[in-house]
Design a protein around this motif. Structure first.
Motif, mmCIF file in Angstrom:
data_model
loop_
_atom_site.group_PDB
_atom_site.id
_atom_site.type_symbol
_atom_site.label_atom_id
_atom_site.label_comp_id
_atom_site.label_asym_id
_atom_site.label_seq_id
_atom_site.Cartn_x
_atom_site.Cartn_y
_atom_site.Cartn_z
ATOM 1 N N SER A 1 -40.286 -41.133 62.412
ATOM 2 C CA SER A 1 -39.703 -41.871 62.344
ATOM 3 C C SER A 1 -38.995 -41.797 61.389
ATOM 4 O O SER A 1 -38.379 -42.135 60.386
ATOM 5 N N LEU A 2 -40.030 -41.280 59.783
ATOM 6 C CA LEU A 2 -39.968 -40.643 58.872
ATOM 7 C C LEU A 2 -38.665 -39.699 58.616
ATOM 8 O O LEU A 2 -37.421 -40.282 58.380
ATOM 9 N N ALA A 3 -38.840 -38.337 60.170
ATOM 10 C CA ALA A 3 -37.758 -37.657 60.136
ATOM 11 C C ALA A 3 -36.737 -38.048 60.090
ATOM 12 O O ALA A 3 -35.523 -37.477 59.466
ATOM 13 N N LEU A 4 -36.584 -38.536 61.021
ATOM 14 C CA LEU A 4 -35.715 -39.010 61.783
ATOM 15 C C LEU A 4 -34.673 -39.696 60.979
ATOM 16 O O LEU A 4 -33.123 -39.575 61.315
ATOM 17 N N ALA A 5 -34.954 -41.181 60.759
ATOM 18 C CA ALA A 5 -33.838 -41.318 58.895
ATOM 19 C C ALA A 5 -33.187 -40.754 58.140
ATOM 20 O O ALA A 5 -32.081 -41.062 58.272
ATOM 21 N N GLN A 6 -34.379 -39.479 57.982
ATOM 22 C CA GLN A 6 -33.808 -38.490 56.942
ATOM 23 C C GLN A 6 -32.755 -37.988 56.909
ATOM 24 O O GLN A 6 -31.406 -37.656 56.737
ATOM 25 N N LYS A 7 -32.782 -37.472 58.866
ATOM 26 C CA LYS A 7 -32.067 -36.825 59.215
ATOM 27 C C LYS A 7 -30.378 -37.315 59.402
ATOM 28 O O LYS A 7 -29.726 -36.595 58.778
ATOM 29 N N ALA A 8 -30.970 -38.751 59.996
ATOM 30 C CA ALA A 8 -29.499 -39.862 60.017
ATOM 31 C C ALA A 8 -29.155 -40.075 58.508
ATOM 32 O O ALA A 8 -27.820 -39.863 58.926
ATOM 33 N N ASP B 1 -39.632 -55.618 50.701
ATOM 34 C CA ASP B 1 -38.853 -55.227 49.683
ATOM 35 C C ASP B 1 -38.894 -53.537 49.742
ATOM 36 O O ASP B 1 -38.289 -53.134 49.471
ATOM 37 N N VAL B 2 -39.865 -53.134 50.057
ATOM 38 C CA VAL B 2 -39.772 -51.500 51.140
ATOM 39 C C VAL B 2 -40.224 -50.989 52.106
ATOM 40 O O VAL B 2 -41.013 -51.918 52.732
ATOM 41 N N VAL B 3 -39.624 -50.574 52.890
ATOM 42 C CA VAL B 3 -40.016 -50.131 54.353
ATOM 43 C C VAL B 3 -40.907 -48.216 53.704
ATOM 44 O O VAL B 3 -40.851 -47.979 53.940
ATOM 45 N N VAL B 4 -41.829 -48.757 54.694
ATOM 46 C CA VAL B 4 -43.280 -47.357 54.990
ATOM 47 C C VAL B 4 -42.689 -47.086 56.285
ATOM 48 O O VAL B 4 -42.786 -47.857 57.647
ATOM 49 N N THR B 5 -43.380 -45.398 56.061
ATOM 50 C CA THR B 5 -43.672 -45.404 57.655
ATOM 51 C C THR B 5 -45.403 -44.991 57.356
ATOM 52 O O THR B 5 -46.022 -45.184 56.504
ATOM 53 N N SER B 6 -46.032 -44.231 58.742
ATOM 54 C CA SER B 6 -47.337 -44.181 58.621
ATOM 55 C C SER B 6 -47.227 -43.336 57.978
ATOM 56 O O SER B 6 -48.602 -42.571 57.716
ATOM 57 N N GLY B 7 -46.240 -42.281 57.944
ATOM 58 C CA GLY B 7 -47.042 -40.670 56.995
ATOM 59 C C GLY B 7 -46.341 -41.118 55.966
ATOM 60 O O GLY B 7 -47.323 -40.251 54.497
ATOM 61 N N VAL C 1 -30.705 -52.211 54.350
ATOM 62 C CA VAL C 1 -29.828 -51.084 53.795
ATOM 63 C C VAL C 1 -31.194 -50.828 52.884
ATOM 64 O O VAL C 1 -31.800 -49.305 51.902
ATOM 65 N N LYS C 2 -31.369 -51.851 51.395
ATOM 66 C CA LYS C 2 -31.925 -51.722 50.854
ATOM 67 C C LYS C 2 -33.514 -50.990 50.582
ATOM 68 O O LYS C 2 -33.571 -50.480 50.107
ATOM 69 N N PRO C 3 -34.303 -51.768 51.154
ATOM 70 C CA PRO C 3 -35.346 -51.428 51.726
ATOM 71 C C PRO C 3 -35.712 -50.335 52.440
ATOM 72 O O PRO C 3 -36.570 -49.747 51.676
ATOM 73 N N ILE C 4 -34.917 -49.516 53.266
ATOM 74 C CA ILE C 4 -34.693 -48.637 53.655
ATOM 75 C C ILE C 4 -34.524 -47.152 52.238
ATOM 76 O O ILE C 4 -35.486 -45.857 52.743
ATOM 77 N N GLU C 5 -33.664 -47.667 51.240
ATOM 78 C CA GLU C 5 -33.165 -46.508 50.974
ATOM 79 C C GLU C 5 -34.323 -46.567 49.903
ATOM 80 O O GLU C 5 -34.135 -45.607 48.909
ATOM 81 N N ARG C 6 -34.810 -47.312 49.500
ATOM 82 C CA ARG C 6 -35.932 -47.547 48.552
ATOM 83 C C ARG C 6 -37.299 -46.676 48.757
ATOM 84 O O ARG C 6 -37.782 -45.467 47.954
ATOM 85 N N MET C 7 -36.990 -46.250 50.286
ATOM 86 C CA MET C 7 -38.294 -45.727 50.804
ATOM 87 C C MET C 7 -37.821 -44.625 50.924
ATOM 88 O O MET C 7 -39.267 -43.636 50.319
#
Length: 330
Positions: free
Chosen positions: A58-65, A141-147, A320-326
């Motif tokens: 999930s993290l890598a896919l979000a970063q790539k997008a 407030d902030v999103v996280v992934t398992s990684g 978008v705010k908590p995603i960008e914070r992550m």
């Protein structure tokens, strides 16, 4: 091109693909013609991973997008991943092969329930797992992934009041490794919750030298007997770094395709579920939602540029705010 009413009703296009067509070649040709990129999660079918421009967790896919310059993103995963892409890339067309590819974990936390829970616990900050809807992310407030969950939680003061959700098992694991006492939402992944110590013990008896790799969405007793606990990317990278080992794998079986591709001489044993019941995803150690993606559906979604995923502008503005914070902390 006109969409049929039955396609709209069922959430995907089931038009038969022309006889004799090379689907993989045709998909790649359409990607070039339409300036499209295919992102695929490790849990999708192996044949989808083989034609994807990028595969990851999930993290890598979000970063790539967030970084792609393509005009079209085809997300081969589940619905919340496509929402995340659209939030990060509002000017791009985000397609999904099947709108029905949901997530039991995301479904376990509704936005209206989280809003009420926040009101009942004033002064708490919300940390949400990426496996959530856009509406839940908008309350976060902030999103996280398992990684990256531990890394991000470590940025909070030790006495911070935190609501962590929706995955209870991941939250319990992070509490244990950080010494915190976060308030945990009681949600879970229907695949990972079904792995049991008993099944791992059976495999260990048959393969005593094998190391146990486990995803932190598994229950505490499973994690307690694991040699390595981590996200799909962490587990994959560990196996790549130690190909001489034999492994028992307690996560969704789709990751085995990439593990075996990178380590063709390594033996991997998938952990079966403890019981078998009716319902989506209950008969095996695979996520039926992820497996809704297929080459035929990818071909049709590129051909018709539908189904697409959109996010309400007000929700997107907050989500978008908590995603960008992550992403800034990852």
């Amino acid at each position: 091109m006109e969409l049929k009413k039955e396609w709209i009703a069922q959430g995907y296009i089931d038009e038969p693909v022309e006889e004799g067509i090379d689907l993989k070649k045709a998909i790649r040709e359409m990607c070039r013609e339409k300036d499209a990129i295919i992102l695929a999660h490790y849990y999708t079918h192996g044949e989808i991973q083989e034609i994807a421009d990028f595969i990851g967790d999930s993290l890598a896919l979000a970063q790539k997008a967030a970084k792609t310059t393509a005009k079209i993103i085809v997300m081969c995963g589940v619905h919340f991943m496509a929402e995340t892409d659209k939030i990060l890339c509002p000017d791009k067309l985000v397609l999904v092969p099947d709108l029905n590819a949901g997530c039991s974990l995301a479904d376990s936390c509704r936005a209206e329930d989280l809003r009420k829970f926040k009101e009942e616990h004033p002064g708490y900050q919300v940390v949400s797992y990426v496996n959530t809807t856009a509406a839940v992310k908008a309350l976060t407030d902030v999103v996280v992934t398992s990684g990256n969950a531990k890394k991000i939680i470590d940025t909070f003061p030790q006495d911070a009041k935190i609501i962590f959700g929706p995955d209870y098992n991941l939250g319990s694991y992070i509490n244990a490794v950080t010494g915190r006492d976060m308030l945990l939402w009681h949600g879970g992944c229907h695949v990972h919750e079904r792995f049991s110590v008993d099944e791992i013990v059976k495999l260990k008896e048959a393969h005593p030298a094998a190391k146990v790799l486990a995803h932190p969405e598994c229950k505490g007793p499973v994690l307690a007997v694991a040699d390595v606990v981590g996200s799909t990317a962490v587990l994959l990278n560990y196996a790549i770094a130690h190909p001489e080992e034999e492994y028992i794998v307690a996560t969704e079986a789709g990751i085995l395709h990439e593990m075996r591709r990178n380590c063709p001489d390594t033996v991997f044993h998938p952990v079966p579920p403890e019981i078998s019941e009716g319902g989506v995803g209950c008969s095996c150690n695979e996520c039926d939602y992820m497996k809704m993606n297929s080459l035929e559906k990818i071909y049709n979604t590129l051909k018709y540029e539908w189904p697409s995923v959109d996010v309400d502008s007000e929700i997107a503005r907050e989500a978008v705010k908590p995603i960008e914070r992550m992403l800034s902390l990852s």
